[in-house]
Design a protein around this motif. Structure first.
Motif, PDB file in Angstrom:
ATOM      1  N   GLY A   1       3.004   8.403  -7.291  1.00 30.37           N
ATOM      2  CA  GLY A   1       3.366   9.835  -7.487  1.00 30.37           C
ATOM      3  C   GLY A   1       4.405   9.488  -8.550  1.00 30.37           C
ATOM      4  O   GLY A   1       4.111  10.669  -9.511  1.00 30.37           O
ATOM      5  N   MET A   2       5.574   9.272  -8.469  1.00 30.58           N
ATOM      6  CA  MET A   2       6.635   9.098  -9.274  1.00 30.58           C
ATOM      7  C   MET A   2       6.253   8.823 -10.501  1.00 30.58           C
ATOM      8  O   MET A   2       6.522   9.746 -11.646  1.00 30.58           O
ATOM      9  N   ILE A   3       5.438   8.146 -11.011  1.00 27.72           N
ATOM     10  CA  ILE A   3       5.243   7.453 -12.227  1.00 27.72           C
ATOM     11  C   ILE A   3       4.401   8.554 -12.359  1.00 27.72           C
ATOM     12  O   ILE A   3       4.254   8.863 -14.475  1.00 27.72           O
ATOM     13  N   ALA A   4       3.204   8.917 -11.966  1.00 29.86           N
ATOM     14  CA  ALA A   4       2.423   9.797 -12.543  1.00 29.86           C
ATOM     15  C   ALA A   4       3.027  11.678 -13.101  1.00 29.86           C
ATOM     16  O   ALA A   4       2.656  12.078 -14.231  1.00 29.86           O
ATOM     17  N   ASP A   5       3.509  11.740 -12.098  1.00 30.45           N
ATOM     18  CA  ASP A   5       4.443  12.481 -12.667  1.00 30.45           C
ATOM     19  C   ASP A   5       5.433  13.024 -14.032  1.00 30.45           C
ATOM     20  O   ASP A   5       5.711  13.470 -14.694  1.00 30.45           O
ATOM     21  N   ILE A   6       5.683  11.586 -14.163  1.00 31.56           N
ATOM     22  CA  ILE A   6       6.530  11.376 -15.592  1.00 31.56           C
ATOM     23  C   ILE A   6       5.721  11.233 -16.351  1.00 31.56           C
ATOM     24  O   ILE A   6       6.757  11.289 -16.845  1.00 31.56           O
ATOM     25  N   ALA A   7       4.772  10.420 -15.924  1.00 30.06           N
ATOM     26  CA  ALA A   7       4.387   9.250 -17.956  1.00 30.06           C
ATOM     27  C   ALA A   7       2.558  10.413 -17.333  1.00 30.06           C
ATOM     28  O   ALA A   7       1.732   9.188 -18.284  1.00 30.06           O
ATOM     29  N   GLY A   8       1.912  10.310 -15.955  1.00 28.74           N
ATOM     30  CA  GLY A   8       1.109  10.529 -16.348  1.00 28.74           C
ATOM     31  C   GLY A   8       0.287   9.320 -15.350  1.00 28.74           C
ATOM     32  O   GLY A   8       1.230   7.834 -15.904  1.00 28.74           O
ATOM     33  N   TRP A   9      -1.150   9.580 -15.385  1.00 33.31           N
ATOM     34  CA  TRP A   9      -1.566   9.169 -14.320  1.00 33.31           C
ATOM     35  C   TRP A   9      -2.801   7.606 -15.178  1.00 33.31           C
ATOM     36  O   TRP A   9      -2.325   6.608 -14.382  1.00 33.31           O
ATOM     37  N   ARG A  10      -2.461   7.327 -15.838  1.00 38.33           N
ATOM     38  CA  ARG A  10      -3.007   6.270 -17.035  1.00 38.33           C
ATOM     39  C   ARG A  10      -1.831   5.077 -16.957  1.00 38.33           C
ATOM     40  O   ARG A  10      -1.639   4.127 -16.952  1.00 38.33           O
TER      41      ARG A  10
ATOM     42  N   THR B   1       4.865  12.918  -6.513  1.00 32.08           N
ATOM     43  CA  THR B   1       5.862  12.562  -6.001  1.00 32.08           C
ATOM     44  C   THR B   1       5.583  12.495  -4.634  1.00 32.08           C
ATOM     45  O   THR B   1       5.701  11.940  -4.014  1.00 32.08           O
ATOM     46  N   GLN B   2       5.738  13.959  -4.259  1.00 34.26           N
ATOM     47  CA  GLN B   2       5.811  14.502  -2.710  1.00 34.26           C
ATOM     48  C   GLN B   2       4.741  13.943  -1.953  1.00 34.26           C
ATOM     49  O   GLN B   2       4.847  13.786  -1.066  1.00 34.26           O
ATOM     50  N   THR B   3       3.499  13.622  -2.275  1.00 35.97           N
ATOM     51  CA  THR B   3       2.175  13.683  -1.977  1.00 35.97           C
ATOM     52  C   THR B   3       2.785  12.030  -1.991  1.00 35.97           C
ATOM     53  O   THR B   3       2.114  11.399  -0.750  1.00 35.97           O
ATOM     54  N   GLY B   4       3.473  11.278  -3.159  1.00 36.80           N
ATOM     55  CA  GLY B   4       3.056   9.848  -2.946  1.00 36.80           C
ATOM     56  C   GLY B   4       4.323   9.489  -1.504  1.00 36.80           C
ATOM     57  O   GLY B   4       3.942   8.447  -1.032  1.00 36.80           O
TER      58      GLY B   4
ATOM     59  N   ILE C   1       0.843  -1.287  -0.007  1.00 40.64           N
ATOM     60  CA  ILE C   1      -0.003   0.179   0.095  1.00 40.64           C
ATOM     61  C   ILE C   1       0.813   1.234  -0.252  1.00 40.64           C
ATOM     62  O   ILE C   1       0.520   2.140  -0.930  1.00 40.64           O
ATOM     63  N   LEU C   2       2.288   0.931   1.191  1.00 39.21           N
ATOM     64  CA  LEU C   2       2.643   2.363   1.117  1.00 39.21           C
ATOM     65  C   LEU C   2       3.316   2.009  -0.377  1.00 39.21           C
ATOM     66  O   LEU C   2       3.435   3.720  -1.068  1.00 39.21           O
ATOM     67  N   LEU C   3       4.289   1.460  -0.683  1.00 40.85           N
ATOM     68  CA  LEU C   3       4.847   1.780  -1.774  1.00 40.85           C
ATOM     69  C   LEU C   3       4.729   2.145  -2.919  1.00 40.85           C
ATOM     70  O   LEU C   3       4.658   2.563  -4.574  1.00 40.85           O
ATOM     71  N   ALA C   4       2.604   1.118  -3.838  1.00 41.77           N
ATOM     72  CA  ALA C   4       1.822   1.548  -4.560  1.00 41.77           C
ATOM     73  C   ALA C   4       1.505   2.899  -4.388  1.00 41.77           C
ATOM     74  O   ALA C   4       1.125   4.173  -5.755  1.00 41.77           O
ATOM     75  N   ARG C   5       1.552   3.488  -3.264  1.00 42.18           N
ATOM     76  CA  ARG C   5       1.416   5.315  -3.280  1.00 42.18           C
ATOM     77  C   ARG C   5       2.884   5.894  -3.951  1.00 42.18           C
ATOM     78  O   ARG C   5       2.348   7.074  -4.204  1.00 42.18           O
ATOM     79  N   VAL C   6       3.489   5.843  -3.134  1.00 47.22           N
ATOM     80  CA  VAL C   6       5.123   6.210  -3.462  1.00 47.22           C
ATOM     81  C   VAL C   6       5.403   6.151  -5.222  1.00 47.22           C
ATOM     82  O   VAL C   6       5.326   7.102  -5.916  1.00 47.22           O
ATOM     83  N   ALA C   7       4.796   5.250  -5.597  1.00 42.59           N
ATOM     84  CA  ALA C   7       5.251   4.547  -7.107  1.00 42.59           C
ATOM     85  C   ALA C   7       4.099   5.972  -7.875  1.00 42.59           C
ATOM     86  O   ALA C   7       4.945   6.119  -8.795  1.00 42.59           O
TER      87      ALA C   7
END
Length: 403
Positions: free
Chosen positions: A170-179, A262-265, A162-168
């Protein structure tokens, strides 16, 4: 209707659990990883709420429905799919659910309208209950002396997921979008499915022979006949309502303070305390210290809202509050599950599913309540609501543990 253990007709007789033996560390690790990713798929949406709202033109007050629909799906899966673990080959059941979960994630990733996203996330929630099938599988395969530790280890893995899902996410969405987050999760899930299919041998078939309808009905009967399940279930409902209040709405004040995805995640990493609690709580339960540790954890849950209320003044206070909340919730959750399973291991799948129904209902209520409270009154009122629910959990817990 066939007589089913755990149902209204259950007396001294019962279907014996699978032959108990020591579960290998490799199997526990793979179970933990699979459960972590399956449940993490439910929570990775939380840092994405603001991005989804902008992409699909959703009003902020409606964002709670994104989390709530996933939890609704989870509740449906608990009622309709988890009981099958007491009747079917658990390995086949797990593999089918993992494959369907990958399909659901792909649907969410391709969503062009809000209703399509909700349908995809509903199915994600339904299939995420595979983690509870795995918990029941591992609990019945483990020796009684290691059952609490095995349940704690898998739950610890779920928390880390759950924790890593939130972090990852946020980071992936910042780079490539939420999809891209959902496409990535689908790919990882397929890889783990193949690994589990190859490395983990099929368990002995449960010796329960009953119709599907009878099996589901017996799960409802457990709510009536098992007082321990009802007591622990109410506690589960309360603690996860509080848990969901914080995690669902936290992204909104952080976005108002210009925090990136990313910061939120990354704030999710503070919840590693929850993973530590889950790991240790199973050991404490095996040693007979469950009631004492649960009471302390519920007190900690009540106190955590003081630092959480300081989010808009200091992110360090938010960090401290998250650590307290996650530690408290996961410790109580693992001890509750261990206590429920120890009493009637022959109905493991249905007991886990029944208890997690309370979790799902609490999470859904917390999600809907949190976003509406924040939209109308702001973060402080969200914290007041969380503190009130936590006090109720503490008082109810004290009553239960004194019996």
């Amino acid at each position: 209707m066939a007589e089913i253990p755990g149902g209204a007709a259950d007396g001294k007789k019962g279907i014996p659990a699978e032959d108990n033996h020591t579960l290998s560390s490799r199997a526990v690790l793979l179970f933990s990883l699979t459960s972590a990713l399956a449940v993490g798929n439910v929570y990775m949406v939380q840092p994405l709420l603001e991005a989804i709202a902008k992409s699909l033109h959703v009003a902020p007050g409606s964002l709670g429905s994104v989390v709530a629909i996933t939890q609704t799906g989870y509740a449906l899966g608990l009622l309709l799919l988890v009981p099958l673990g007491d009747r079917c080959d658990r390995k086949k059941l797990v593999i089918i659910q993992l494959l369907l979960s990958a399909v659901a994630l792909t649907v969410a990733a391709l969503a062009t309208r809000f209703i399509m996203l909700l349908c995809g996330l509903l199915l994600v929630g339904v299939m995420a209950v595979v983690a509870q099938v795995i918990v029941a599988w591992a609990a019945t395969a483990a020796a009684p002396s290691q059952r609490g530790r095995v349940v704690g280890s898998i739950t610890s893995g779920i928390v880390l997921g759950i924790l890593l899902a939130r972090v990852a996410s946020g980071m992936i969405a910042d780079i490539a979008g939420w999809r891209a987050v959902y496409f990535t999760a689908a790919g990882l899930l397929l890889m783990l499915t193949v690994t589990l299919a190859v490395l983990i041998p099929a368990p002995g078939l449960p010796r329960l022979r009953a119709s599907y309808l009878s099996l589901v009905q017996s799960m409802f009967a457990l709510f009536i006949t098992d007082s321990r399940l009802r007591q622990r279930g109410i506690m589960t409902f309360l603690i996860f309502t509080a848990f969901s209040l914080m995690w669902t709405s936290m992204v909104l004040p952080l976005a108002a303070l210009s925090a990136s995805l990313t910061q939120t995640g990354l704030f999710g990493l503070a919840g590693v305390a929850g993973a530590l609690a889950a790991s240790r709580a199973g050991i404490w339960a095996d040693r007979g210290k469950g009631a004492h540790i649960s009471a302390i954890a519920l007190l900690l849950l009540t106190l955590c809202w003081l630092p959480l209320a300081g989010l808009e003044r200091s992110w360090w206070l938010l960090l401290a509050g998250i650590m307290m909340l996650d530690f408290a919730v996961q410790a109580v959750h693992v001890i509750n599950q261990s206590a429920i399973l120890a009493a009637r291991p022959e109905t493991a799948s249905r007991l886990v599913g029944a208890n997690m129904c309370f979790y799902s209902l609490g999470s859904a209520l917390g999600a809907i309540t949190a976003t509406h409270l924040y939209a109308i009154w702001g973060w402080y009122v969200v914290c007041c609501a969380g503190a009130l629910i936590s006090v109720c959990a503490l008082l109810y817990g004290i009553k239960v543990y004194q019996q």
